[in-house]
Design a protein around this motif. Structure first.
Motif, PDB file in Angstrom:
ATOM      1  N   ALA A  98       0.850  -1.191   0.000  1.00  0.00           N
ATOM      2  CA  ALA A  98       0.000   0.000   0.000  1.00  0.00           C
ATOM      3  C   ALA A  98       0.884   1.238   0.000  1.00  0.00           C
ATOM      4  O   ALA A  98       1.902   1.273   0.688  1.00  0.00           O
ATOM      5  CB  ALA A  98      -0.904  -0.004   1.225  1.00  0.00           C
ATOM      6  N   GLY A  99       0.486   2.222  -0.770  1.00  0.00           N
ATOM      7  CA  GLY A  99       1.266   3.446  -0.847  1.00  0.00           C
ATOM      8  C   GLY A  99       0.404   4.643  -1.158  1.00  0.00           C
ATOM      9  O   GLY A  99      -0.828   4.554  -1.157  1.00  0.00           O
ATOM     10  N   LEU A 100       1.066   5.739  -1.457  1.00  0.00           N
ATOM     11  CA  LEU A 100       0.351   6.986  -1.702  1.00  0.00           C
ATOM     12  C   LEU A 100       0.140   7.268  -3.178  1.00  0.00           C
ATOM     13  O   LEU A 100      -0.862   7.860  -3.573  1.00  0.00           O
ATOM     14  CB  LEU A 100       1.113   8.147  -1.049  1.00  0.00           C
ATOM     15  N   PRO A 105       8.641   2.377 -10.367  1.00  0.00           N
ATOM     16  CA  PRO A 105       8.502   1.510  -9.209  1.00  0.00           C
ATOM     17  C   PRO A 105       7.572   2.092  -8.155  1.00  0.00           C
ATOM     18  O   PRO A 105       7.467   3.303  -8.026  1.00  0.00           O
ATOM     19  CB  PRO A 105       9.934   1.415  -8.679  1.00  0.00           C
ATOM     20  N   PHE A 106       6.938   1.184  -7.424  1.00  0.00           N
ATOM     21  CA  PHE A 106       5.974   1.574  -6.411  1.00  0.00           C
ATOM     22  C   PHE A 106       6.690   1.739  -5.086  1.00  0.00           C
ATOM     23  O   PHE A 106       7.533   0.927  -4.743  1.00  0.00           O
ATOM     24  CB  PHE A 106       4.922   0.468  -6.308  1.00  0.00           C
ATOM     25  N   ARG A 107       6.367   2.786  -4.359  1.00  0.00           N
ATOM     26  CA  ARG A 107       7.007   3.041  -3.070  1.00  0.00           C
ATOM     27  C   ARG A 107       6.016   2.798  -1.953  1.00  0.00           C
ATOM     28  O   ARG A 107       4.904   3.333  -1.977  1.00  0.00           O
ATOM     29  CB  ARG A 107       7.539   4.473  -3.039  1.00  0.00           C
ATOM     30  N   SER A 108       6.446   1.997  -0.971  1.00  0.00           N
ATOM     31  CA  SER A 108       5.525   1.648   0.096  1.00  0.00           C
ATOM     32  C   SER A 108       6.271   1.315   1.367  1.00  0.00           C
ATOM     33  O   SER A 108       7.398   0.837   1.330  1.00  0.00           O
ATOM     34  CB  SER A 108       4.689   0.438  -0.313  1.00  0.00           C
ATOM     35  N   ALA A 109       5.578   1.525   2.476  1.00  0.00           N
ATOM     36  CA  ALA A 109       6.108   1.114   3.777  1.00  0.00           C
ATOM     37  C   ALA A 109       5.298  -0.040   4.352  1.00  0.00           C
ATOM     38  O   ALA A 109       5.686  -0.605   5.373  1.00  0.00           O
ATOM     39  CB  ALA A 109       6.096   2.286   4.745  1.00  0.00           C
TER      40      ALA A 109
END
Length: 121
Positions: A98-100, A105-109
């Motif tokens: 899940a991200g903003l 590339p997808f950035r997520s924590a």
């Protein structure tokens, strides 16, 4: 923060299909962009698909474009990855995140635990 649980992985023959699911636990799923990654043994994690909060916009890595489809159901708090025409090189552990922002590339924590996909020849 959102908790993610993937399912749907397994063993499939080359040319076959699988659909992965990722259920989100939390009250704000619809506010997140979602992404799928995969990691094959000895390789870096690869961002392969992303979708915006409403499902109206999707992005794909070249390695899966035309074969994989990401979608989401904000009523069920679930994101899906439909995988068709599978190849042995698609063998990997698949993760949702899940991200903003829906990017590749997808950035997520926030990550799920992963689900194994194995494609046999």
């Amino acid at each position: 923060q959102v908790q993610l649980v993937e399912s749907g992985g397994g063993l499939v023959q080359a040319g076959g299909s699988l659909r992965l699911s990722c259920a989100a636990l939390g009250r704000t799923f619809s506010s997140y962009a979602m992404g799928w990654f995969r990691q094959a043994p000895g390789k870096e994690r690869e961002s392969i698909a992303a979708i915006n909060w409403s499902g109206s916009s999707t992005l794909y890595a070249d390695s899966v474009k035309g074969r994989f489809t990401i979608s989401r159901d904000n009523v069920k708090d679930t994101v899906y990855l439909q995988m068709n025409s599978l190849k042995p090189e698609d063998t990997a552990v698949y993760y949702c995140a899940a991200g903003l922002v829906p990017t590749i590339p997808f950035r997520s924590a926030d990550w799920g635990q992963g689900t194994q996909v194995t494609v046999s020849t």
